[in-house]
Design an enzyme around this catalytic site. Structure first.
Site: not given
Ligand code: ATP
Length: 596
Positions: A252, A254, A259, A274, A304, A344, A419, A425
Site C-alpha cells: 500500500e 505509505k 494516522r 496514533r 491516513e 487502509f 509491532r 514499512k
Molecule cells: P513512521 O514514523 O514511519 O510513520 P510510526 O512509528 O509512526 O512510523 P509505524 O506503524 O511504524 O508507525 O508505521 C506505519 C505508519 O505509517 C502508520 O502509523 C501510519 O501513520 C502510516 N501509514 C501511511 N499509510 C499507511 C498504510 N497504507 N498502512 C499503514 N500505515 C500507513
C-alpha cells in the site's frame, strides 16, 4: 480508602529508585483499594481524570489553582504567586500555605480525625473538569478550595500537583499492568491483550478487581473507544520484504499524513490519533466526508489523513496538516489545506469484529462499506509476488509524494498494539535535496477545480533531449501559481492548444489538454526521484522507471527568453539526480552521505 493513605503511597513511589519497588508499592496499594475506588486511584496516579482519548480536561491553569489555595489557606494570591515563582512547584506552595492554618486544624489532621476519601477527591476533580460555561472559573476555584480546606498539607501537595498536571510520578501504563496482574493473580499477557483492545486502565482495574481474569473476556472492540493501533516493522529492500512475508504482499502507498482511527457510532464520527488523542475537532471536513462515504451505522476504520492542494488535488507534505493543530486556525486551514482521508483498514462493522479476520477479507469489507469520493479514498494498493514490481510501485509512490510503501501479509489478522512482521514499512533511507531550479516546457494541462475552475490548475512539464529532439515529462506542477499567473497561462497557452499529444512529446500521463511545446517555466522541487509515471530518462537508472521532480513548484519566473529547445535537458536532470545532496531521512535532515 483515605486519601492520606494514597498520598503516602504516592510519596513512596516518588522516592523509589527501582522499578521493582515501584511495582511492589503499587501491588500493595491495589490490594487495599475496593473495586469502586481502584479506578479512581489509578486515574489519579496516571495524572488524568479520564483516559486521554475522552478528552476530559480539568481546565485549571496555575493562576486558578493559586486562587483556590489562597482561598483555602487565607493567604494572599500575590504572595503565593511569588512563592510559586521561587519554588516552581505548586505542590510545595499548597503544602506551605496550608501548613499556616490554626494549630488545632493541623492537629486534627495529624490525629487522622479529618479525612478525605480517595473517591471524594476524585469525584470533586471530575466535577471540576466537567464544569464549563459562564461562571465556570469561579465554580472550579470554589470546588478546589473546598478540597484544599479538607486536605492535610501533605495531601494538598499531591492534589495541587495533579491539578496543574505536574504529578509526574513516571508510572507508565505497563507498570500498572504488571502491578494489577500481580495484585489480582491475573495472567499478564491476557491483561495486556485486553489493554490493547480497551486502553483504559481504570476500567480494566475495576473489571479484574470485581471478576478476576474471567472478566477480561468481556473486553471487545467497541465503536467509540479507540484500540491500540497495529504498528509496522521496517526493512530496506523488496527482496527482504517478500521473503519475510512468504513470497507475496499487499503493498500500500505509505501516505505522509496523520494516522486516524475513525469511529462511527450512534450517528457521530470521532477521530483518534496514533497516540489515541481525540483529534475530531481538527477535522470537521473529514467527519462530514466520512458520514457521506461510509454506509455502515457502526464502524471502526483506519486511514491516513493527508493535506491536499485545493486547486490541483495534489498531496502536500505532512507539515501542512500542522495548521490544523491550533483550534482557532482550523477554519482557515480547512480552506487552504483541505484534507483527504485514505482508508487502509477496517476493524469493526455493524456488530462484526473484524480484527481476527485476514487482511484480504478486511480489505474486501472496506470496499463494500466505503463509497469512494474526492475526499474519502481507499489507500492505493496492489498484491505483488515479484520484487521488481514492488520496486516500481515503490518509486511511483515516492514520486507521488508518499514516504514509500507499507507491505502487509495478505492473511494477517489485525494485531492491536503489536509491532510485528505482518506489516513492513519500505521507506527510503535517504531523502535528496534539489539545490537548483530547472527550466521546463509545458506540454499539457489539467483543468482546475474550486477557485481555479475555468482555468488550468496544473501543468504537465517536460525536459528536452537534443539527441532525439523529443520532450520527456518529468512532473505535474500546480503549486506556486498566483491567480493572475493562472489567467495569464490560460491566455498564453491558447494558441498552442492541440487535440492530441504532440509527436515530439513522450508521456505516460494523459492531461486534459495537450500543447505544442512552446512555453518555458522555471521550476524548483524538493528533490529528483525515480518514477514509473514519467518518461524523462526512462530506464537510465532502473528498468521501466524514469525521473520525476517531487513536490514541484513554479518559481514565478516565465522563461520567455528561452526557446523550448533551450530548456533543461534530460541529461542535465540525470546529472542533477546523481549529484543530489543526500540527507538521511531518520536523522531528520542531519548527516550527509555519498551520492548513488
Ligand atoms: P513512521 O514514523 O514511519 O510513520 P510510526 O512509528 O509512526 O512510523 P509505524 O506503524 O511504524 O508507525 O508505521 C506505519 C505508519 O505509517 C502508520 O502509523 C501510519 O501513520 C502510516 N501509514 C501511511 N499509510 C499507511 C498504510 N497504507 N498502512 C499503514 N500505515 C500507513
Amino acid at each position: 480508602m483515605q486519601f492520606s493513605e494514597l498520598a503516602k503511597a504516592l510519596a513512596a513511589i516518588e522516592s523509589t529508585t527501582q522499578r521493582t519497588m515501584m511495582v511492589r508499592l503499587l501491588v500493595n496499594l491495589f490490594k487495599k483499594l475496593g473495586p469502586d475506588e481502584i479506578d479512581k486511584a489509578i486515574y489519579i496516579i496516571l495524572g488524568d481524570v479520564r483516559p486521554p482519548w475522552e478528552g476530559v480536561e480539568l481546565g485549571v491553569g496555575e493562576k486558578l489553582c493559586l486562587r483556590a489555595i489562597a482561598r483555602a489557606s487565607g493567604s494572599k494570591a500575590e504572595e503565593l504567586e511569588s512563592l510559586y515563582q521561587k519554588l516552581g512547584d505548586m505542590g510545595e506552595v499548597a503544602k506551605r500555605a496550608l501548613s499556616r492554618r490554626q494549630a488545632s486544624t493541623l492537629l486534627a489532621f495529624a490525629q487522622g480525625a479529618k479525612g478525605l476519601a480517595v473517591s471524594q477527591v476524585y469525584d470533586t476533580l471530575l466535577k471540576v473538569a466537567k464544569t464549563s460555561g459562564e461562571g465556570a472559573q469561579d465554580l472550579k476555584v470554589s470546588l478546589l478550595s473546598s478540597l484544599f480546606v479538607q486536605a492535610s498539607p501533605e495531601e494538598a501537595k499531591y492534589i495541587a500537583r495533579f491539578v496543574v498536571g505536574r504529578l509526574r510520578l513516571g508510572v507508565a501504563d505497563m507498570t500498572i499492568i504488571d502491578a494489577l496482574a500481580e495484585a489480582f493473580g491475573v495472567d499478564e499477557a491476557a491483561l495486556e491483550r485486553a489493554y490493547n483492545v480497551r486502553p483504559d486502565l481504570g476500567y480494566l482495574a475495576k473489571l479484574v478487581a470485581q471478576g478476576g481474569q474471567a472478566a477480561l473476556s468481556q473486553v471487545r472492540i467497541t465503536p467509540g473507544i479507540p484500540v491500540m493501533p497495529m504498528l509496522a516493522q521496517r526493512l530496506s529492500s523488496a527482496h527482504e520484504i517478500l521473503a519475510k512475508l512468504g513470497g507475496a504482499a499487499i503493498c500500500e502507498y505509505k501516505y505522509d499524513g496523520e494516522r486516524a482511527q475513525i469511529h462511527i457510532s450512534s450517528g457521530s464520527v470521532s477521530i483518534y490519533s496514533r497516540r489515541l488523542e481525540n483529534i475530531t475537532h481538527a477535522y470537521p471536513d473529514v467527519v462530514e466526508a466520512v458520514k457521506r462515504a461510509v454506509s455502515a451505522k457502526e464502524a471502526v476504520l483506519e486511514g491516513e489523513i493527508v493535506a491536499v492542494d485545493p486547486s490541483t488535488g495534489d498531496l502536500l507534505p505532512f507539515q501542512d496538516l500542522m495548521h490544523r493543530k491550533r483550534k482557532h486556525e482550523v477554519e482557515e486551514a480547512m480552506r487552504e489545506y483541505p484534507a483527504k482521508l485514505n482508508l487502509f483498514d477496517v476493524l469493526y462493522v455493524d456488530g462484526e469484529d473484524l480484527t481476527d479476520k485476514p487482511l484480504m477479507y478486511r480489505r474486501l469489507r472496506l470496499s463494500e462499506i466505503v463509497k469512494e469520493s474526492e475526499d474519502v479514498l481507499i489507500a492505493k494498493w496492489a498484491l505483488f509476488d515479484d520484487e521488481e514490481k514492488v520496486d516500481v510501485f515503490f518509486h511511483e509512490a515516492v514520486s507521488m509524494g508518499m514516504e514509500g510503501l507499507v507491505c502487509k501479509s495478505p492473511s494477517s489478522i489485525y494485531e492491536m498494539g503489536a509491532r510485528g512482521w505482518n506489516w513492513i514499512k519500505y521507506k527510503r533511507d535517504y531523502r535528496s535535496e534539489m539545490s537548483d531550479t530547472v527550466d521546463l516546457v509545458v506540454v499539457g494541462a489539467f483543468y482546475g477545480r474550486g477557485k481555479r475552475a475555468g482555468l488550468y490548475g496544473a501543468f504537465l512539464m517536460a525536459a528536452y533531449d537534443p539527441k532525439t529532439d523529443m520532450f520527456y515529462t518529468v512532473c505535474k506542477v500546480g503549486s506556486g501559481f498566483t491567480d493572475p499567473d493562472l489567467k495569464k497561462m490560460y491566455q498564453e497557452l491558447e494558441p498552442y492548444k492541440i487535440d492530441h499529444k504532440h509527436p515530439r512529446v513522450s508521456s505516460r500521463m494523459e492531461p486534459d489538454v495537450w500543447f505544442t511545446p512552446a512555453v518555458v517555466l522555471e521550476i524548483i522541487g524538493a528533490e529528483i526521484t525515480l518514477s514509473p509515471l514519467h518518461t524523462c530518462c526512462l530506464g537510465a537508472v532502473k528498468p521501466d522507471v524514469g525521473l520525476a521532480i517531487r513536490f514541484p513548484r513554479f518559481t514565478g519566473r516565465y522563461r520567455t527568453d528561452k526557446s523550448p529547445e533551450e530548456a533543461t535537458t534530460i541529461d542535465e536532470l540525470l546529472q542533477m539526480y546523481k549529484s543530489q545532496k543526500k540527507v538521511k531521512v531518520e536523522a531528520g535532515g542531519g548527516g550527509e552521505a555519498e551520492a548513488p
